[in-house]
Scaffold this motif. Sequence first.
Motif, PDB file in Angstrom:
ATOM      1  N   VAL A  55       0.852  -1.177   0.000  1.00  0.00           N
ATOM      2  CA  VAL A  55       0.000   0.000   0.000  1.00  0.00           C
ATOM      3  C   VAL A  55       0.893   1.233   0.000  1.00  0.00           C
ATOM      4  O   VAL A  55       1.707   1.415   0.902  1.00  0.00           O
ATOM      5  CB  VAL A  55      -0.931   0.021   1.232  1.00  0.00           C
ATOM      6  N   PRO A  61      -6.243   4.302  -3.622  1.00  0.00           N
ATOM      7  CA  PRO A  61      -6.169   2.920  -4.107  1.00  0.00           C
ATOM      8  C   PRO A  61      -5.321   2.747  -5.366  1.00  0.00           C
ATOM      9  O   PRO A  61      -4.818   1.649  -5.626  1.00  0.00           O
ATOM     10  CB  PRO A  61      -7.634   2.576  -4.393  1.00  0.00           C
ATOM     11  N   TRP A  64      -1.993   1.273  -4.558  1.00  0.00           N
ATOM     12  CA  TRP A  64      -1.910  -0.042  -3.942  1.00  0.00           C
ATOM     13  C   TRP A  64      -1.480  -1.066  -4.988  1.00  0.00           C
ATOM     14  O   TRP A  64      -1.747  -0.913  -6.177  1.00  0.00           O
ATOM     15  CB  TRP A  64      -3.262  -0.451  -3.352  1.00  0.00           C
ATOM     16  N   THR A 116      -5.256  -1.353  -9.641  1.00  0.00           N
ATOM     17  CA  THR A 116      -6.134  -1.134  -8.492  1.00  0.00           C
ATOM     18  C   THR A 116      -6.907   0.189  -8.557  1.00  0.00           C
ATOM     19  O   THR A 116      -7.842   0.386  -7.780  1.00  0.00           O
ATOM     20  CB  THR A 116      -5.329  -1.166  -7.179  1.00  0.00           C
ATOM     21  N   ARG A 257     -10.359  -0.664   1.077  1.00  0.00           N
ATOM     22  CA  ARG A 257      -9.254  -1.325   1.767  1.00  0.00           C
ATOM     23  C   ARG A 257      -9.665  -2.723   2.237  1.00  0.00           C
ATOM     24  O   ARG A 257      -8.869  -3.687   2.156  1.00  0.00           O
ATOM     25  CB  ARG A 257      -8.783  -0.476   2.947  1.00  0.00           C
TER      26      ARG A 257
END
Length: 295
Positions: A55, A61, A64, A116, A257
């Motif tokens: 992360v 995101p 990530w 992601t 998450r």
Amino acid sequence: MRLTKKAVVPAAALVLAAGVVIAYHAANGTGMGTTAQPPRANGPAVLGQVAHASVGDPGDPATWRLPIEAYMPAEAQERLVASTRGELIDQCMDKAGYPAWKPAPELPAVGGKTLTDWRYGIHDVQMAAKRGYHPDAEEQKAYDEAMRTGAVDTSGAPDDAVRACVAQVDSQVPAAQPAEIVQQISGDAFTESQKDPKVVAVFAKWSSCMKEKGYIYSKPLDASDDPRFNDPGQVTRLEIKTAEADIACRGQYGVARTWFDSESAIQRAKIADHLKEVTESAKVTREAVARAKAV
């Protein structure tokens, strides 16, 4: 409207010639399992050899990285190999008597910029306030224009000639694309993660949050997939308000998450079960990149 990074050109010959990698994002599963339990065949020792998720910015995101990405070509690698293959095929077609033939240009990025980014839904508040679930207007325009112009071959070259040159270049610089098992793991884990009790629970919280705001959806991606928001040329006020509520509810309950962590665990278990195959896929990519650099 589940937009992800794509590279799709209508003319099949041009896709092959440019060495384009078809998007390998969330596809439907094919029954590789439904839980994130350690692999029975290989055991925890093998699981320890599997790449981990990472992360970058916890609030973004797009930064990530899923475990399976360690076994996929990076975007820069894809572009290097595709560009080299395009040049080689162009040279081959020139020698074959079709100097006017050109490989399809690389498509501009639109929507999610990483595997992601947008995988678990939109997350950019400012973009949602302008475009709802639609991608940036200029990005979409550039993408549409590339699709329109890149799919037209006016050279008159027969498909047989293109295929012959593609086959020749395949032996010189193979395309940098993940093996089928890598794509399967990516797709299956995405699908199966939605059945994880923790994910199901956070989806329910998100749904209740949306209902309180006046929007009825069972799962997060149901909102972006709403047929009312599918017109590429129109962004309605309803879409914008829905998207803003969507992001607020996602953030309130940590939907992205939770989903990411679940999918990462499932991916690692599947990778452990197929470690030799996915490792070989990564090796093939490295070899393709090395050949492209050597040309």
